[in-house]
Design a protein around this motif. Sequence first.
Motif, short mmCIF file in Angstrom:
data_model
loop_
_atom_site.label_atom_id
_atom_site.label_comp_id
_atom_site.label_asym_id
_atom_site.label_seq_id
_atom_site.Cartn_x
_atom_site.Cartn_y
_atom_site.Cartn_z
N PHE A 282 59.08 18.61 43.19
CA PHE A 282 58.59 18.17 41.90
C PHE A 282 57.61 17.00 42.01
N LYS A 283 57.73 16.23 43.10
CA LYS A 283 56.82 15.10 43.28
C LYS A 283 55.40 15.56 43.60
N LEU A 284 55.28 16.80 44.08
CA LEU A 284 53.95 17.32 44.44
C LEU A 284 53.17 17.82 43.24
N TYR A 285 53.87 18.24 42.18
CA TYR A 285 53.19 18.82 41.03
C TYR A 285 52.18 17.87 40.39
N PRO A 286 52.55 16.60 40.12
CA PRO A 286 51.55 15.70 39.52
C PRO A 286 50.31 15.53 40.40
N TRP A 287 50.50 15.50 41.73
CA TRP A 287 49.36 15.35 42.62
C TRP A 287 48.45 16.56 42.58
N LEU A 288 49.03 17.75 42.47
CA LEU A 288 48.20 18.95 42.35
C LEU A 288 47.40 18.94 41.06
N LEU A 289 48.02 18.45 39.99
CA LEU A 289 47.30 18.35 38.72
C LEU A 289 46.15 17.34 38.84
N VAL A 290 46.37 16.27 39.62
CA VAL A 290 45.29 15.30 39.85
C VAL A 290 44.14 15.97 40.60
N PHE A 291 44.47 16.73 41.65
CA PHE A 291 43.44 17.45 42.40
C PHE A 291 42.68 18.42 41.49
N GLU A 292 43.40 19.04 40.58
CA GLU A 292 42.76 19.98 39.66
C GLU A 292 41.79 19.26 38.72
N ILE A 293 42.19 18.09 38.25
CA ILE A 293 41.30 17.29 37.41
C ILE A 293 40.04 16.90 38.19
N VAL A 294 40.23 16.55 39.47
CA VAL A 294 39.08 16.22 40.32
C VAL A 294 38.15 17.42 40.45
N ALA A 295 38.73 18.62 40.62
CA ALA A 295 37.92 19.83 40.74
C ALA A 295 37.08 20.06 39.48
N PHE A 296 37.68 19.88 38.30
CA PHE A 296 36.93 20.02 37.05
C PHE A 296 35.86 18.94 36.93
N SER A 297 36.19 17.73 37.39
CA SER A 297 35.23 16.62 37.32
C SER A 297 34.01 16.91 38.18
N LEU A 298 34.24 17.47 39.36
CA LEU A 298 33.13 17.83 40.24
C LEU A 298 32.25 18.89 39.59
N PHE A 299 32.88 19.86 38.95
CA PHE A 299 32.14 20.93 38.28
C PHE A 299 31.25 20.37 37.16
N LEU A 300 31.79 19.43 36.40
CA LEU A 300 31.06 18.87 35.27
C LEU A 300 30.01 17.85 35.70
N ALA A 301 30.18 17.28 36.89
CA ALA A 301 29.30 16.21 37.33
C ALA A 301 27.90 16.69 37.71
N ASP A 302 27.84 17.72 38.56
CA ASP A 302 26.53 18.15 39.07
C ASP A 302 26.66 19.54 39.68
N LYS A 303 25.59 20.33 39.56
CA LYS A 303 25.59 21.67 40.14
C LYS A 303 25.71 21.63 41.67
N ALA A 304 25.26 20.53 42.27
CA ALA A 304 25.35 20.40 43.72
C ALA A 304 26.80 20.32 44.19
N LEU A 305 27.71 20.02 43.26
CA LEU A 305 29.12 19.89 43.60
C LEU A 305 29.94 21.12 43.23
N TYR A 306 29.25 22.20 42.90
CA TYR A 306 29.95 23.44 42.54
C TYR A 306 30.83 23.94 43.69
N PHE A 307 30.31 23.85 44.92
CA PHE A 307 31.04 24.43 46.05
C PHE A 307 32.38 23.73 46.28
N PRO A 308 32.43 22.39 46.42
CA PRO A 308 33.76 21.76 46.59
C PRO A 308 34.67 21.99 45.39
N SER A 309 34.08 22.08 44.19
CA SER A 309 34.87 22.36 43.00
C SER A 309 35.50 23.75 43.08
#
Length: 342
Positions: A282-309
């Motif tokens: 259960f301790k891992l779930y919040p961290w995965l959600l954080v990683f997911e937020i980071v993935a969306f942030s990369l997508f919204l930030a710049d097209k150059a960051l589409y791949f890591p997103s």
Amino acid sequence: MGSQSEDRREQGKVAEGSLARLAKGPAAKYVGFALLLAWHYALWFVPHAFVQTELLDERVTVSWLLNLGATVLFLFLIALLLGRKRHLSSYRWLAWAAPALTTAATLALCLAPFSFTAPGVAYALSFFLGATEAVMWILWGERYACVKANFSIKHIGTVFGFTLLACVGTTLLLPPVAATAFVALLPLASGGLLVLARRDGTCSFPALLPKHAAGGGFKSMAVVCAISFVASFASYFLAAVIPWEVLPTEVSSFTFGILGGAVLMLAIAGICIASKDKVNIFKLYPWLLVFEIVAFSLFLADKALYFPSFVAAVGISSIFEILLIMYFGILMSKGYSTPAMA
């Protein structure tokens, strides 16, 4: 001549004994199930696994969805038919029949010229693969219940991570027909390890809790499933809206997403090994959600960051699947449900 035959038999027994020990070691006992998961990812996420058509062809997509739906359907049907007292592993012939049929159907789906010329054939094969995959999932679940597997993050995370890296990476590097043959052999390898592991005769299942006592466990299951569903849906949505054509690795980006998930799983296992405290799932779930937020942030930030997103989105969805396997495995070992229902 007789002496040579005896020596060969002795060598065969030694090799078989070594494999049997491998199949039930504290970490290595998860290799067989990891191979089954690697087969699924290598088949549906590596571009040239299908010799007759492209990975993102609509017929392949429909076949994949049919395969997923059929797996779920047969998992439920088998669990309902077995009930609380019967076990699928009682039918010992399934341990070799299911892997053999999975291999044969995989080869037919990927290599046969007529499979996608008449899409109905591909759809039927994909549906059939869902049935054999469901049988193998339950057989492995019952095996882990018998040996009272603890589904430790450091064990299952390490094994799943390395197995996915090795199998999916090898499939990506091999030429088309060789890659397909390699993928098709993974279920046979998984089934072989299952047969070897079961030779120890262990067949004592955990005692099931009374239905009223298991109620709390089912409520927890519902909550975890709901969280995982929403998070996985978001991950796949992000992967779907990013145009793969603009990514540097194009269609192979799906493969790199799975490889990214394997690396992330290894990182999690490494943290657990280095940590002195026992890490709760259960301790891992919040961290995965954080990683997911980071993935969306990369997508919204710049097209150059589409791949890591994109890689993060696909990888995180695979991590949720592995964590759910671990979670339901723990509940199964504590008697909250039968292995088939888990």
